[in-house]
Design an enzyme around this catalytic site. Structure first.
Site, PDB file in Angstrom:
ATOM      1  N   ASN A 100       0.822  -1.204   0.000  1.00 16.84           N
ATOM      2  CA  ASN A 100       0.000   0.000   0.000  1.00 16.84           C
ATOM      3  C   ASN A 100       0.856   1.255   0.000  1.00 16.84           C
ATOM      4  OD1 ASN A 100      -2.101  -1.801   0.173  1.00 16.84           O
ATOM      5  ND2 ASN A 100      -2.368  -1.567   2.374  1.00 16.84           N
ATOM      6  N   ILE A 101       0.338   2.297  -0.605  1.00 14.16           N
ATOM      7  CA  ILE A 101       1.072   3.573  -0.656  1.00 14.16           C
ATOM      8  C   ILE A 101       0.411   4.599   0.283  1.00 14.16           C
ATOM      9  CG2 ILE A 101       1.943   3.118  -2.980  1.00 14.16           C
ATOM     10  CD1 ILE A 101      -0.161   4.969  -4.132  1.00 14.16           C
ATOM     11  N   ASP A 102      -0.523   4.119   1.117  1.00 14.02           N
ATOM     12  CA  ASP A 102      -1.117   5.015   2.132  1.00 14.02           C
ATOM     13  C   ASP A 102      -0.245   4.974   3.390  1.00 14.02           C
ATOM     14  OD1 ASP A 102      -3.444   2.361   2.529  1.00 14.02           O
ATOM     15  OD2 ASP A 102      -2.048   2.959   4.090  1.00 14.02           O
ATOM     16  N   HIS A 117       6.009  -0.660  -2.580  1.00 13.62           N
ATOM     17  CA  HIS A 117       5.509   0.027  -3.777  1.00 13.62           C
ATOM     18  C   HIS A 117       5.540   1.541  -3.624  1.00 13.62           C
ATOM     19  CE1 HIS A 117       3.091  -3.800  -5.011  1.00 13.62           C
ATOM     20  NE2 HIS A 117       4.385  -3.917  -5.242  1.00 13.62           N
ATOM     21  N   CYS A 125      12.113  13.419  -7.348  1.00 14.58           N
ATOM     22  CA  CYS A 125      12.539  14.276  -8.468  1.00 14.58           C
ATOM     23  C   CYS A 125      13.335  13.445  -9.472  1.00 14.58           C
ATOM     24  CB  CYS A 125      13.419  15.425  -7.934  1.00 14.58           C
ATOM     25  SG  CYS A 125      14.122  16.437  -9.261  1.00 14.58           S
ATOM     26  N   CYS A 144      11.328  21.138  -7.801  1.00 11.37           N
ATOM     27  CA  CYS A 144      11.881  20.223  -6.785  1.00 11.37           C
ATOM     28  C   CYS A 144      12.410  21.042  -5.613  1.00 11.37           C
ATOM     29  CB  CYS A 144      13.028  19.410  -7.412  1.00 11.37           C
ATOM     30  SG  CYS A 144      14.022  18.520  -6.209  1.00 11.37           S
ATOM     31  N   THR A 185      -4.733  -8.932   0.335  1.00  9.59           N
ATOM     32  CA  THR A 185      -4.161  -8.818  -1.009  1.00  9.59           C
ATOM     33  C   THR A 185      -4.670  -9.958  -1.877  1.00  9.59           C
ATOM     34  OG1 THR A 185      -2.107  -8.666  -2.312  1.00  9.59           O
ATOM     35  CG2 THR A 185      -2.029 -10.021  -0.309  1.00  9.59           C
ATOM     36  N   ASN A 211      -7.898 -12.773   4.671  1.00  8.35           N
ATOM     37  CA  ASN A 211      -8.432 -12.000   3.546  1.00  8.35           C
ATOM     38  C   ASN A 211      -9.959 -12.090   3.532  1.00  8.35           C
ATOM     39  OD1 ASN A 211      -7.296 -10.420   1.293  1.00  8.35           O
ATOM     40  ND2 ASN A 211      -8.452 -11.837   0.002  1.00  8.35           N
TER      41      ASN A 211
HETATM   42  C1  BV8 Z   1       8.578  -5.693 -11.325  1.00  2.00           C
HETATM   43  C2  BV8 Z   1       1.715   1.198  -6.828  1.00  2.00           C
HETATM   44  C3  BV8 Z   1      10.614  -6.162 -12.355  1.00  2.00           C
HETATM   45  C4  BV8 Z   1       0.948   2.122  -7.637  1.00  2.00           C
HETATM   46  C5  BV8 Z   1       1.512  -1.051  -7.691  1.00  2.00           C
HETATM   47  C6  BV8 Z   1       6.471 -12.091 -12.313  1.00  2.00           C
HETATM   48  C7  BV8 Z   1       7.585 -11.665 -11.577  1.00  2.00           C
HETATM   49  C8  BV8 Z   1       7.907 -10.316 -11.506  1.00  2.00           C
HETATM   50  C9  BV8 Z   1       7.102  -9.361 -12.143  1.00  2.00           C
HETATM   51  C10 BV8 Z   1       6.003  -9.782 -12.865  1.00  2.00           C
HETATM   52  C11 BV8 Z   1       5.687 -11.135 -12.939  1.00  2.00           C
HETATM   53  N1  BV8 Z   1       4.574 -11.261 -13.687  1.00  2.00           N
HETATM   54  C12 BV8 Z   1       4.163 -10.013 -14.075  1.00  2.00           C
HETATM   55  C13 BV8 Z   1       5.021  -9.102 -13.608  1.00  2.00           C
HETATM   56  C14 BV8 Z   1       4.929  -7.666 -13.837  1.00  2.00           C
HETATM   57  C15 BV8 Z   1       4.100  -6.937 -12.812  1.00  2.00           C
HETATM   58  C16 BV8 Z   1       2.896  -7.710 -12.355  1.00  2.00           C
HETATM   59  O1  BV8 Z   1       2.913  -8.363 -11.309  1.00  2.00           O
HETATM   60  N2  BV8 Z   1       1.821  -7.597 -13.105  1.00  2.00           N
HETATM   61  C17 BV8 Z   1       0.583  -8.253 -12.724  1.00  2.00           C
HETATM   62  C18 BV8 Z   1      -0.600  -7.342 -13.043  1.00  2.00           C
HETATM   63  C19 BV8 Z   1       0.493  -9.588 -13.448  1.00  2.00           C
HETATM   64  N3  BV8 Z   1       4.917  -6.584 -11.668  1.00  2.00           N
HETATM   65  C20 BV8 Z   1       5.638  -5.445 -11.725  1.00  2.00           C
HETATM   66  O2  BV8 Z   1       5.679  -4.737 -12.707  1.00  2.00           O
HETATM   67  C21 BV8 Z   1       6.426  -5.070 -10.486  1.00  2.00           C
HETATM   68  N4  BV8 Z   1       7.775  -4.757 -10.894  1.00  2.00           N
HETATM   69  O3  BV8 Z   1       8.279  -6.837 -11.370  1.00  2.00           O
HETATM   70  O4  BV8 Z   1       9.780  -5.208 -11.736  1.00  2.00           O
HETATM   71  C22 BV8 Z   1      11.866  -5.503 -12.660  1.00  2.00           C
HETATM   72  C23 BV8 Z   1      12.988  -6.295 -12.734  1.00  2.00           C
HETATM   73  C24 BV8 Z   1      14.198  -5.708 -13.023  1.00  2.00           C
HETATM   74  C25 BV8 Z   1      14.264  -4.335 -13.246  1.00  2.00           C
HETATM   75  C26 BV8 Z   1      13.115  -3.550 -13.152  1.00  2.00           C
HETATM   76  C27 BV8 Z   1      11.916  -4.130 -12.880  1.00  2.00           C
HETATM   77  C28 BV8 Z   1       5.916  -3.804  -9.829  1.00  2.00           C
HETATM   78  C29 BV8 Z   1       4.557  -4.012  -9.250  1.00  2.00           C
HETATM   79  C30 BV8 Z   1       4.145  -2.775  -8.453  1.00  2.00           C
HETATM   80  C31 BV8 Z   1       3.152  -1.977  -9.249  1.00  2.00           C
HETATM   81  N5  BV8 Z   1       2.586  -0.913  -8.402  1.00  2.00           N
HETATM   82  N6  BV8 Z   1       1.062  -0.081  -6.929  1.00  2.00           N
HETATM   83  C32 BV8 Z   1      -0.363   2.459  -6.986  1.00  2.00           C
HETATM   84  O5  BV8 Z   1      -0.700   1.984  -5.873  1.00  2.00           O
HETATM   85  O6  BV8 Z   1      -1.035   3.257  -7.617  1.00  2.00           O
HETATM   86  S1  BV8 Z   1       0.687  -2.532  -7.690  1.00  2.00           S
HETATM   87  C33 BV8 Z   1      -0.919  -2.387  -7.128  1.00  2.00           C
HETATM   88  O7  BV8 Z   1      -1.390  -3.730  -6.958  1.00  2.00           O
HETATM   89  C34 BV8 Z   1      -1.048  -1.782  -5.758  1.00  2.00           C
HETATM   90  O8  BV8 Z   1       0.160  -1.393  -5.195  1.00  2.00           O
HETATM   91  C35 BV8 Z   1      -1.579  -2.918  -4.918  1.00  2.00           C
HETATM   92  O9  BV8 Z   1      -1.045  -2.868  -3.648  1.00  2.00           O
HETATM   93  C36 BV8 Z   1      -1.052  -4.049  -5.643  1.00  2.00           C
HETATM   94  C37 BV8 Z   1      -1.629  -5.358  -5.304  1.00  2.00           C
HETATM   95  O10 BV8 Z   1      -3.024  -5.227  -5.223  1.00  2.00           O
HETATM   96  P1  BV8 Z   1      -3.722  -5.631  -3.833  1.00  2.00           P
HETATM   97  O11 BV8 Z   1      -3.118  -4.808  -2.752  1.00  2.00           O
HETATM   98  O12 BV8 Z   1      -3.682  -7.094  -3.686  1.00  2.00           O
HETATM   99  O13 BV8 Z   1      -5.186  -5.096  -4.059  1.00  2.00           O
HETATM  100  P2  BV8 Z   1      -6.354  -5.878  -4.826  1.00  2.00           P
HETATM  101  O14 BV8 Z   1      -7.458  -4.904  -5.034  1.00  2.00           O
HETATM  102  O15 BV8 Z   1      -5.802  -6.614  -5.986  1.00  2.00           O
HETATM  103  O16 BV8 Z   1      -6.844  -6.972  -3.760  1.00  2.00           O
HETATM  104  C38 BV8 Z   1      -7.454  -6.543  -2.556  1.00  2.00           C
HETATM  105  C39 BV8 Z   1      -7.756  -7.786  -1.752  1.00  2.00           C
HETATM  106  O17 BV8 Z   1      -8.327  -7.377  -0.497  1.00  2.00           O
HETATM  107  C40 BV8 Z   1      -8.779  -8.707  -2.408  1.00  2.00           C
HETATM  108  O18 BV8 Z   1      -8.329 -10.043  -2.324  1.00  2.00           O
HETATM  109  C41 BV8 Z   1     -10.052  -8.525  -1.541  1.00  2.00           C
HETATM  110  O19 BV8 Z   1     -10.781  -9.728  -1.425  1.00  2.00           O
HETATM  111  C42 BV8 Z   1      -9.451  -8.146  -0.220  1.00  2.00           C
HETATM  112  N7  BV8 Z   1     -10.342  -7.322   0.616  1.00  2.00           N
HETATM  113  C43 BV8 Z   1     -11.245  -6.394   0.213  1.00  2.00           C
HETATM  114  N8  BV8 Z   1     -11.848  -5.855   1.292  1.00  2.00           N
HETATM  115  C44 BV8 Z   1     -11.315  -6.454   2.390  1.00  2.00           C
HETATM  116  C45 BV8 Z   1     -10.344  -7.386   1.957  1.00  2.00           C
HETATM  117  N9  BV8 Z   1      -9.645  -8.144   2.811  1.00  2.00           N
HETATM  118  C46 BV8 Z   1      -9.899  -7.982   4.132  1.00  2.00           C
HETATM  119  N10 BV8 Z   1     -10.808  -7.109   4.621  1.00  2.00           N
HETATM  120  C47 BV8 Z   1     -11.521  -6.329   3.786  1.00  2.00           C
HETATM  121  N11 BV8 Z   1     -12.424  -5.464   4.293  1.00  2.00           N
END
Ligand code: BV8
Length: 245
Positions: A100-102, A117, A125, A144, A185, A211
């Site tokens: 999370n970014i909060d 993240h 900057c 900046c 997550t 979750n």
């Molecule tokens: C990288 C910041 C490599 C921005 C975010 C395999 C290996 C490595 C990478 C990859 C890979 N496969 C694909 C990739 C690429 C990519 C990726 O994972 N893509 C996905 C879509 C397939 N990953 C990346 O690009 C990462 N970087 O791998 O770099 C590299 C290597 C060398 C050199 C350079 C680079 C970077 C990923 C970070 C991206 N930034 N956020 C922003 O916040 O605006 S990610 C974004 O998703 C958010 O940060 C968020 O935190 C994150 C995950 O989402 P969740 O937190 O899980 O939220 P979600 O809504 O999905 O789920 C919520 C859950 O809560 C649900 O299950 C729900 O049921 C539950 N819930 C709801 N209410 C409640 C609850 N639970 C309890 N109580 C409740 N009340």
């Protein structure tokens, strides 16, 4: 389900949180039906390419979310508080890794933590790499505070395709933990979604998912408890602390 006998009060714990832990504080998740990615796509606002293509759109996306976070109605909830209490009351090391970014974990009192993240209340900057606390809006015209240049300020947030922060420290903690807890997550974003395998395969840790509903990676966990974070997290922390005596 009883806690594993391997767990002792000095056992190191690693906790991973995602957007679900902040949902009951009033912040949107990403992949729920009404989530952020149902309104705007990752490719439009959460990649370096999007920022290069349309910086105003990306800045606008984060400016709105930053002001939502700063709304006084958004406060840490009982799940954030329970994790902060666990950090102080558990004799062993507790590392909190959040996607999370909060800033709700900090406001609840957590200190030993990593924002893998990045953080919405910080700005980076592109010209001089300085990171500054930031509560206002950002735009191309924002100078900046360190180098004075404009046109380079961005949210200090890790976009898709960018390397998350402190990965070495995270993997070192996963390699030695006895308990890995994943909270709020969906298990869709890597490398965070792979931490459970690392904890289980490298450290032989007990792995728990707390979750609202089963995540994409639920089968990788030894144990799963489903329900709202403000209910399941305090309950689980209470059980852990009872073990610590
Ligand atoms: C990288 C910041 C490599 C921005 C975010 C395999 C290996 C490595 C990478 C990859 C890979 N496969 C694909 C990739 C690429 C990519 C990726 O994972 N893509 C996905 C879509 C397939 N990953 C990346 O690009 C990462 N970087 O791998 O770099 C590299 C290597 C060398 C050199 C350079 C680079 C970077 C990923 C970070 C991206 N930034 N956020 C922003 O916040 O605006 S990610 C974004 O998703 C958010 O940060 C968020 O935190 C994150 C995950 O989402 P969740 O937190 O899980 O939220 P979600 O809504 O999905 O789920 C919520 C859950 O809560 C649900 O299950 C729900 O049921 C539950 N819930 C709801 N209410 C409640 C609850 N639970 C309890 N109580 C409740 N009340």
């Amino acid at each position: 389900m009883a806690l594993p006998v391997t767990l002792t009060p000095d056992s190191p714990i690693v906790i991973l949180t995602g957007a679900g832990i902040s949902k009951e504080s009033g912040l949107d998740t990403f992949r729920d039906a009404d989530g952020i990615w149902s309104k705007v796509s990752i490719e439009e606002v959460a990649t370096p390419e999007a920022f290069a293509r349309d910086p105003g759109k990306v800045q606008g996306f984060y400016n709105v979310r930053r002001q939502s976070l700063l709304n006084p109605t958004v406060q840490p909830n009982a799940a954030h508080a329970a994790l902060a209490h666990l950090e102080t009351a558990w004799p062993g090391d507790v590392l909190l890794v959040t996607q999370n970014i909060d800033d709700l974990h900090e406001r609840a009192g957590s200190t030993n933590m990593i924002h893998m993240h990045g953080e919405m209340l910080k700005a980076l900057c592109n010209h001089c790499d300085a990171v500054s606390p930031w509560r206002g809006d950002l735009s191309d015209a924002t100078p900046c505070p360190d180098c004075g240049a404009t046109g380079g300020m961005r949210p200090d947030v890790v976009w898709f395709g960018e390397m998350p922060y402190e990965m070495e420290r995270i993997f070192a903690a996963l390699a030695r933990c006895a308990l890995f807890i994943s909270i709020g997550t969906s298990g869709n974003v890597y490398p965070a979604a792979g931490f459970v395998q690392e904890a289980r395969q490298v450290a032989g840790a007990h792995t728990v998912e707390l979750n609202l509903e089963p995540s994409s990676g639920v089968t990788a966990f030894a144990e799963a408890r489903h329900g709202p974070a403000t209910e399941v997290v305090p309950a689980y922390v209470k059980e852990l602390l009872a073990l610590a005596g």
